[in-house]
Design an enzyme around this catalytic site. Structure first.
Site: not given
Ligand code: CAA
Length: 259
Positions: A65, A110, A113, A133
């Site tokens: 992200a 992300g 993911e 993260e």
């Protein structure tokens, strides 16, 4: 299909390819890109049987992200961002099309993911996977604590999440995070070949088998077994079942109608 600022979308025959296209930031997923991805998935050409997702440039699939955008979020905005990510990744999972992640470099946070929401992944030897993260003071937000453990098991998932350290493509393959590792040069060709093989098969049967397997991954065995039995029965209401079995007996290639 509409134009996108952060995605490249190409369709050929029954295969659509979405390239996350922000190479300057290693294809980091900001809100705008996630919204575009959601729209691209919703607007897939109707005949799409295989969707390939990859990243632009030489280095990254998706490096996570967008940290610059996340840095100033308050808790409400952060939860809303996580909800958006989950919404988009769940939409990918629910597609009838088979979704292949073509992992051409970093797949972190992300990005990892996103790989997990695809049906399976093929990676180049330079790919790196991880959930870093905790190095940023946050937890995974788009499925890294949920889909990851279903894919690789709780102990391996916890190692990735708690250390934040990436694993190379070979290790990721051993863990079951990716199905195959090939050279960087061979990656696109291998994914195209897999897509072509899928497209040769009966459309309704592929989509139904994917739904059945997805349900099995998400529910208890008895429910999934019951669903599989019903789905198998339903196949016999299709023209393609008649054609597929007749073609086998007549020793010829089946011609699918998708009905
Ligand atoms: N968000 C925003 N920008 C990013 C980014 C990200 N996730 N990853 C890389 N970039 C940017 C860098 O800031 C850099 O920009 P500038 O050129 O303007 O400085 C550019 O992309 C190139 O990156 P690097 O210079 O860092 O490249 P490198 O080869 O030295 O390192 C890397 C590559 C190891 C992937 C490193 O970029 C990195 O660690 N990126 C962050 C990975 C990360 O922590 N991802 C998780 C994000 S949190 C998340 O995803 C939450 C969630 O679950 C939803």
């Amino acid at each position: 299909m509409s134009n996108f600022e952060n995605l490249l979308v190409e369709s050929q025959a029954a295969v659509t390819r979405i390239t996350i296209n922000r190479p300057k930031v290693l294809n980091a997923l900001n809100r705008a890109t996630l919204l575009e991805l959601e729209r691209a998935v919703a607007e897939l050409p109707p005949g799409t049987r295989v969707l390939v997702i990859t990243g632009s440039g030489e280095k990254a699939f998706v490096a996570g992200a967008d940290i610059a955008e996340m840095a100033s979020l308050d808790p409400v905005a952060a939860a809303s961002f996580a909800r958006l990510g989950h919404r988009v990744l769940s939409a990918l999972e629910r597609l009838d099309a088979v979704v292949i992640a073509e992992v051409n470099g970093f797949a972190l946070g992300g990005g990892c993911e996103l790989v997990l929401a695809c049906d399976f992944a093929v990676a180049a030897g330079n790919a790196r996977f991880g959930q870093p993260e905790v190095k940023l003071g946050v937890t995974p937000g788009f499925g890294g604590t949920t889909r990851l453990l279903r894919r690789v098991g709780l102990a391996r998932a916890t190692q990735l999440i708690a250390t934040g350290e990436p694993v190379d493509a070979e290790k990721a393959e051993k863990m079951g995070l990716v199905n195959e590792v090939v050279s960087k040069e061979a990656l696109r060709g291998r994914v195209d070949a897999l897509a072509a093989t899928i497209v040769e098969n009966a459309p309704l049967a592929v989509a139904a088998a994917k739904r059945s397997a997805r349900l099995a991954a998400e529910t208890d065995l008895q429910t999934a077994n019951a669903y599989e039995q019903e789905i198998f029965g339903m196949c016999f209401a299709t023209a393609d079942q008649k054609e597929g079995m007749k073609a086998f007996m007549e020793k010829r290639k089946a011609g699918w109608s998708g009905r």
